[in-house]
Design a protein around this motif. Structure first.
Motif, PDB file in Angstrom:
ATOM      1  N   ALA B 130       0.821  -1.210   0.000  1.00 50.74           N
ATOM      2  CA  ALA B 130       0.000   0.000   0.000  1.00 50.74           C
ATOM      3  C   ALA B 130       0.855   1.262   0.000  1.00 50.74           C
ATOM      4  O   ALA B 130       0.430   2.297  -0.514  1.00 50.74           O
ATOM      5  N   THR B 131       2.054   1.192   0.555  1.00 49.52           N
ATOM      6  CA  THR B 131       2.916   2.388   0.592  1.00 49.52           C
ATOM      7  C   THR B 131       4.022   2.352  -0.462  1.00 49.52           C
ATOM      8  O   THR B 131       4.861   3.242  -0.501  1.00 49.52           O
ATOM      9  N   ARG B 132       4.036   1.349  -1.309  1.00 47.27           N
ATOM     10  CA  ARG B 132       5.118   1.166  -2.291  1.00 47.27           C
ATOM     11  C   ARG B 132       6.483   1.212  -1.572  1.00 47.27           C
ATOM     12  O   ARG B 132       7.388   1.972  -1.927  1.00 47.27           O
ATOM     13  N   ALA B 133       6.612   0.370  -0.572  1.00 53.82           N
ATOM     14  CA  ALA B 133       7.789   0.390   0.295  1.00 53.82           C
ATOM     15  C   ALA B 133       9.033  -0.124  -0.428  1.00 53.82           C
ATOM     16  O   ALA B 133       8.954  -0.865  -1.400  1.00 53.82           O
ATOM     17  N   SER B 134      10.164   0.287   0.113  1.00 56.12           N
ATOM     18  CA  SER B 134      11.403  -0.309  -0.381  1.00 56.12           C
ATOM     19  C   SER B 134      12.319  -0.548   0.807  1.00 56.12           C
ATOM     20  O   SER B 134      11.956  -1.294   1.702  1.00 56.12           O
ATOM     21  N   GLY B 135      13.498   0.027   0.849  1.00 61.65           N
ATOM     22  CA  GLY B 135      14.396  -0.237   1.968  1.00 61.65           C
ATOM     23  C   GLY B 135      15.795  -0.524   1.470  1.00 61.65           C
ATOM     24  O   GLY B 135      16.131  -0.229   0.322  1.00 61.65           O
ATOM     25  N   THR B 136      16.592  -1.136   2.330  1.00 60.46           N
ATOM     26  CA  THR B 136      18.028  -1.248   2.045  1.00 60.46           C
ATOM     27  C   THR B 136      18.361  -2.072   0.806  1.00 60.46           C
ATOM     28  O   THR B 136      19.354  -1.805   0.144  1.00 60.46           O
ATOM     29  N   ASN B 137      17.559  -3.090   0.492  1.00 64.29           N
ATOM     30  CA  ASN B 137      17.901  -3.977  -0.621  1.00 64.29           C
ATOM     31  C   ASN B 137      17.406  -3.507  -1.983  1.00 64.29           C
ATOM     32  O   ASN B 137      17.651  -4.170  -2.993  1.00 64.29           O
ATOM     33  N   ALA B 138      16.650  -2.406  -2.005  1.00 63.92           N
ATOM     34  CA  ALA B 138      15.963  -2.028  -3.246  1.00 63.92           C
ATOM     35  C   ALA B 138      16.935  -1.734  -4.379  1.00 63.92           C
ATOM     36  O   ALA B 138      16.618  -1.935  -5.547  1.00 63.92           O
ATOM     37  N   VAL B 139      18.127  -1.278  -4.031  1.00 61.99           N
ATOM     38  CA  VAL B 139      19.107  -0.945  -5.056  1.00 61.99           C
ATOM     39  C   VAL B 139      19.419  -2.163  -5.930  1.00 61.99           C
ATOM     40  O   VAL B 139      19.699  -2.041  -7.115  1.00 61.99           O
ATOM     41  N   ARG B 140      19.297  -3.347  -5.358  1.00 60.06           N
ATOM     42  CA  ARG B 140      19.544  -4.563  -6.117  1.00 60.06           C
ATOM     43  C   ARG B 140      18.263  -5.257  -6.572  1.00 60.06           C
ATOM     44  O   ARG B 140      18.169  -5.732  -7.687  1.00 60.06           O
ATOM     45  N   TYR B 141      17.286  -5.358  -5.664  1.00 58.74           N
ATOM     46  CA  TYR B 141      16.114  -6.201  -5.922  1.00 58.74           C
ATOM     47  C   TYR B 141      14.862  -5.413  -6.295  1.00 58.74           C
ATOM     48  O   TYR B 141      13.804  -5.995  -6.492  1.00 58.74           O
ATOM     49  N   GLY B 142      14.971  -4.097  -6.389  1.00 59.62           N
ATOM     50  CA  GLY B 142      13.798  -3.276  -6.689  1.00 59.62           C
ATOM     51  C   GLY B 142      12.959  -3.042  -5.452  1.00 59.62           C
ATOM     52  O   GLY B 142      13.292  -3.486  -4.350  1.00 59.62           O
ATOM     53  N   ALA B 232      24.138  -5.186  -3.290  1.00 60.55           N
ATOM     54  CA  ALA B 232      22.859  -5.530  -2.663  1.00 60.55           C
ATOM     55  C   ALA B 232      22.399  -4.442  -1.697  1.00 60.55           C
ATOM     56  O   ALA B 232      21.209  -4.184  -1.554  1.00 60.55           O
ATOM     57  N   ARG B 233      23.335  -3.847  -1.012  1.00 58.75           N
ATOM     58  CA  ARG B 233      23.011  -2.749  -0.097  1.00 58.75           C
ATOM     59  C   ARG B 233      24.176  -1.778  -0.062  1.00 58.75           C
ATOM     60  O   ARG B 233      25.337  -2.193  -0.031  1.00 58.75           O
ATOM     61  N   ILE B 234      23.869  -0.498  -0.043  1.00 61.59           N
ATOM     62  CA  ILE B 234      24.902   0.509   0.168  1.00 61.59           C
ATOM     63  C   ILE B 234      24.246   1.653   0.942  1.00 61.59           C
ATOM     64  O   ILE B 234      23.459   2.420   0.409  1.00 61.59           O
ATOM     65  N   GLU B 235      24.522   1.706   2.221  1.00 61.86           N
ATOM     66  CA  GLU B 235      23.846   2.619   3.139  1.00 61.86           C
ATOM     67  C   GLU B 235      24.827   3.646   3.679  1.00 61.86           C
ATOM     68  O   GLU B 235      25.949   3.313   4.051  1.00 61.86           O
ATOM     69  N   LEU B 236      24.357   4.878   3.704  1.00 64.31           N
ATOM     70  CA  LEU B 236      25.164   5.984   4.220  1.00 64.31           C
ATOM     71  C   LEU B 236      24.663   6.408   5.595  1.00 64.31           C
ATOM     72  O   LEU B 236      23.467   6.593   5.781  1.00 64.31           O
ATOM     73  N   LEU B 237      25.566   6.550   6.535  1.00 62.44           N
ATOM     74  CA  LEU B 237      25.217   7.110   7.848  1.00 62.44           C
ATOM     75  C   LEU B 237      26.140   8.296   8.093  1.00 62.44           C
ATOM     76  O   LEU B 237      27.366   8.152   7.938  1.00 62.44           O
ATOM     77  N   ASP B 238      25.589   9.441   8.420  1.00 59.60           N
ATOM     78  CA  ASP B 238      26.477  10.579   8.669  1.00 59.60           C
ATOM     79  C   ASP B 238      27.090  10.470  10.074  1.00 59.60           C
ATOM     80  O   ASP B 238      26.795   9.529  10.827  1.00 59.60           O
ATOM     81  N   VAL B 358      21.392   5.122  -0.241  1.00 54.02           N
ATOM     82  CA  VAL B 358      21.895   6.097  -1.189  1.00 54.02           C
ATOM     83  C   VAL B 358      22.168   5.542  -2.586  1.00 54.02           C
ATOM     84  O   VAL B 358      22.326   6.320  -3.528  1.00 54.02           O
ATOM     85  N   GLY B 359      22.207   4.229  -2.734  1.00 46.66           N
ATOM     86  CA  GLY B 359      22.388   3.660  -4.066  1.00 46.66           C
ATOM     87  C   GLY B 359      21.288   4.080  -5.028  1.00 46.66           C
ATOM     88  O   GLY B 359      21.494   4.192  -6.233  1.00 46.66           O
ATOM     89  N   ASP B 360      20.097   4.312  -4.494  1.00 43.04           N
ATOM     90  CA  ASP B 360      18.970   4.830  -5.282  1.00 43.04           C
ATOM     91  C   ASP B 360      18.914   6.350  -5.307  1.00 43.04           C
ATOM     92  O   ASP B 360      18.028   6.920  -5.937  1.00 43.04           O
ATOM     93  N   GLY B 361      19.747   7.012  -4.518  1.00 39.70           N
ATOM     94  CA  GLY B 361      19.615   8.462  -4.368  1.00 39.70           C
ATOM     95  C   GLY B 361      18.651   8.861  -3.252  1.00 39.70           C
ATOM     96  O   GLY B 361      18.267  10.018  -3.134  1.00 39.70           O
ATOM     97  N   ASN B 362      18.287   7.905  -2.425  1.00 38.78           N
ATOM     98  CA  ASN B 362      17.256   8.107  -1.385  1.00 38.78           C
ATOM     99  C   ASN B 362      17.905   8.232  -0.001  1.00 38.78           C
ATOM    100  O   ASN B 362      18.719   7.408   0.364  1.00 38.78           O
TER     101      ASN B 362
END
Ligand SMILES: Cc1cc2nc3c(=O)[nH]c(=O)nc-3n(C[C@H](O)[C@H](O)[C@H](O)COP(=O)(O)OP(=O)(O)OC[C@H]3O[C@@H](n4cnc5c(N)ncnc54)[C@H](O)[C@@H]3O)c2cc1C
Ligand SMILES: Cc1cc2nc3c(=O)[nH]c(=O)nc-3n(C[C@H](O)[C@H](O)[C@H](O)COP(=O)(O)OP(=O)(O)OC[C@H]3O[C@@H](n4cnc5c(N)ncnc54)[C@H](O)[C@@H]3O)c2cc1C
Lengths: 449, 449
Positions: B130-142, B232-238, B358-362
């Motif tokens: 319902a929310t068109r969710a994604s998350g950490t893996n979306a960069v690879r798996y959509g 599969a995942r590329i996450e940025l933490l400041d 951030v792999g998606d720009g998100n």
């Protein structure tokens, strides 16, 4: 628009039909639009006069999609063929709807990018969006649905909207982009497309493998998919299609046997690894050793032969008509589907070479239609039988060619009356006077015609 | 339904809000449905009485999505948590909408399969659709959009439809599946989902890398994506988020510096190859050597810390509120966006740790909202500023959290009035009396409220 709008009979005839289907529907007028604004004005005019409007890309669709069965205005988009913007850093581009895929890929090659969706024909990208096209690469790169970021669309009253955007994902509002994809010109006319692109892989390798039986070839496909190999292409040609291709494309080194054509994309090491796993699965299933097509020229020859499969099939019986079927089933049902369809062809006493994007569970036959009386009916009966086999195995009546006029009658069976009714509600909301490609995609309500 | 339908105040309160947003909207009734048929009957009843209906999954949405701002009936789907069918050969499954992702993945593990969509929270799959969710893996798996094959949906009048099917692709009719995905309970209530699954990769490796500056970390992301690594995942933490995570999740061996968390999926050789390329890009950008998290336990600790980032941020100021922002831009604009947002946070004088897919720009910030007077306004002003930065760079006002109540006012700016008007036409067609989650997703027309 001057000479770009015409009542010329031969232009109207050219726009009265697509490929394959015998359905003819002459438009009253054909306009060659050059801008979104022109399309918008034309549609607004047609809207005011209740004139049917049919969008026309390159006319390669196979189910009577472009036939102007209620006359009216056909808008040919082939002159809207500008590549508006390429963003190599983001791997996306913006193009007009009339751009054909060969042109786009030639343009992109120097930048190391490509657009992977690859229906056999050199279709317009707008037409590919409208039919939810896929093709040989879809097993790896998805269909056009997965590769469009946004659209510019002219609605039934002439208003222009933009859907989606440039970002890779978004959660802001209804997915209008996907609503227009596959809508076959019945909800709006697509004039521009924002497309995802892909990097040309560092390494590409191709191979073919021949099998004694269809069952062995299909089992190989199933196991390759289940092994999770990110294969770029895996195409099945039955012995009859191989016979046609050997003759038409002068392929050497092949026997008239069921065959798989493979393509692997990745890094050097990755491609080697994928190919090794695939080959060992093929050998385990009694396949012969892989014949490698490593240099690009050899590989292109192979894929050209694959793309010419339709013409090769037709060349087997030059005086016959041709009718392409399009079935898709869950991959686990592929053996049953393929063998069932082969048996149905034999029962029908027709010649119908088989070829398919089998990694998705999708395959076609080209039914060669005898020119004699009743030939067309025999072909249609076989087509219905093939659809029946697909649906009974949990499949769909079209993996990629779409509904057009030809598949309308199977839609209720596939989706259920209630679901089709919801589609009709969407159609009525966006095209209340029903001017956009009337008589296509949605089946008539029972008791209506 | 007996006790499963209630006016109990504390149950109503629990269903009056999601996470994050302060918006409260008490439903008059809460029903815990157990079957599609029950949902259908409830909606038909509500339809007959013009009662608002809000679907409720696990209530982890962040933009006031589930608040029953016009009262009415909230249908809680959490008891519809059966896994109906798993087809390992086709890598798909059918589940009820209330199944949460941890439960599904536990169930699938033994079969070597998983469902990759992974929002931080342990959300229901229905809520994710319902929310068109994604998350950490979306960069690879959509996103969830790319992983749903079909749905069962209860429409506004109670009728039940099925969309899509089991096949991997189909070109037969409007893409109703994608229309319901991201519609936030405003077009229908999803009761069952046919999902694509993926094979658990042969090899998984994880690594982290720290940088002196955000610019260097972001540049690394851009180059990794452009190199076409199927990460599969590329996450940025400041640095601020790292400070929070080190404290909250007791991470050792990290400094308070901008950091990237990586995960690679593939074959042994493939994963090694991907990681080498990524590491060399990171080093070229001044990153430290990769710290490897190869054994599963260590890797899980890292990703648990990443998933707890929101709670870690909140723990920095336990008496503060928290407000999560959600921006996405084309990857080429990521540096500009991230640095712009960091500057805006400083200007606002607020604490807002940043974390992103951030792999998606998100990317997100968790704005810690001072409990004093005016604190909420300062947070909202900062949120608007962040949205503004994203939109001005060709981005979207929500990459994944959705619109709910909170983002409605940005939709016209992002999509244009005409596009929103077409969305309203779809809404009016499918929910003519406007009972489904009223006041959400679509902005009011100008002059309306
Ligand atoms: C030899 C051969 C092989 C083929 N192989 C494949 C294959 O492997 N995979 C596959 O998917 N298809 C295949 N096709 C079918 C065909 O190529 C596709 O359907 C293609 O997408 C049609 O594009 P087109 O530009 O020719 O569209 P057209 O035939 O011109 O139009 C198709 C439909 O789309 C509508 N339309 C066209 N442009 C627009 C627009 N801009 N906006 C709105 N509506 C529009 C038309 O009104 C019509 O309903 C094959 C066809 C042939 C002849
Ligand atoms: C700490 C934290 C981290 C998060 N991280 C992420 C992230 O990384 N990525 C991401 O995408 N999201 C993230 N979220 C947001 C949230 O988890 C997702 O939006 C999730 O998809 C919501 O699912 P839910 O089951 O909680 O839905 P709910 O909150 O219950 O409902 C959300 C919306 O969907 C509707 N809805 C729910 N179920 C159905 C149904 N069956 N049919 C129709 N409509 C329905 C509701 O009416 C409501 O409008 C995060 C949230 C938190 C608290």
């Amino acid at each position: 628009m001057g000479e770009r709008i015409t009542v010329n009979a031969s232009v109207r005839e050219q726009h009265s039909h697509g490929e394959g289907s015998g359905l003819i529907g002459m438009p009253d007028l054909v306009a060659f639009a050059e801008t979104t604004e022109e399309v918008s004005k034309l549609v607004a005019l047609a809207h005011a006069r209740h004139l049917p409007v049919v969008a026309f890309g390159t006319g390669t669709s196979l189910e009577g999609h472009v036939s102007a069965i209620e006359g009216g205005l056909t808008i040919d988009l082939s002159r809207m063929d500008r590549i508006l913007e390429v963003n190599p850093e983001d791997m996306d581009c913006r193009i007009e709807a009339g751009v054909v895929r060969s042109k786009l890929n030639e343009y992109l090659r120097d930048q190391g990018l490509f657009m992977p969706i690859d229906p056999g024909a050199d279709a317009s990208i707008g037409g590919m969006c409208a039919t939810r096209a896929s093709g040989t690469n879809a097993v790896r790169y998805g269909t056009i649905r997965d590769n469009v970021l946004g659209l510019t669309v002219v609605m039934a009253d002439g208003r222009v909207i933009k859907t989606g955007g440039r970002v890779r994902k978004s959660a802001t509002g209804y997915d209008l982009t996907r609503l227009f994809i596959g809508s076959e010109g019945t909800l709006g006319i697509i004039t521009e497309i924002q497309l995802k692109l892909h990097g040309i892989p560092e390494a590409i390798s191709g191979a073919t493998c021949q099998f004694e039986s269809m069952a062995a070839a299909v089992q190989t496909v199933i196991e390759v998919m289940q092994a999770g190999i990110p294969i770029a292409r895996i195409e099945l040609l039955d012995e009859s299609q191989m016979e046609a291709c050997i003759a038409y494309s002068k392929l050497t080194g092949f026997e008239v046997l069921p065959s798989l054509f493979f393509e692997f994309h990745g890094t050097q090491a990755g491609v080697r690894e994928q190919a090794e796993v695939a080959e060992s699965i093929a050998l385990d299933n009694g396949g012969r050793a892989f014949a490698w097509a490593t240099d690009p020229e050899e590989r292109n020859k192979l894929w050209k032969a694959r793309h010419d499969a339709y013409w090769a099939a037709r060349a087997m019986r030059p005086t016959y008509g041709a009718f392409v079927t399009d079935t898709i089933v869950p991959v686990s049902k592929l053996t049953e589907a393929v063998l069932g369809v082969k048996a149905a062809i034999v029962d029908a006493g027709l010649l119908a070479p088989m070829v398919g994007h089998v990694g998705d569970g999708n395959f076609h036959t080209v039914i060669l239609v005898p020119p004699e009386d009743g030939g067309q009916e025999r072909a249609w009966t076989l087509d219905r039988k093939i659809v029946e086999i697909g649906l009974s195995l949990g499949g769909s009546c079209s993996g990629e060619h779409g509904v057009g006029r030809g598949k309308r009658d199977f839609l209720v069976r596939e989706h259920g009356e209630e679901t089709i009714e919801v589609m009709r509600m969407v159609k009525a909301a966006l095209d209340p006077s029903g001017i956009l490609n009337p008589g296509k995609l949605l089946p008539d309500r029972v008791g209506q015609n």
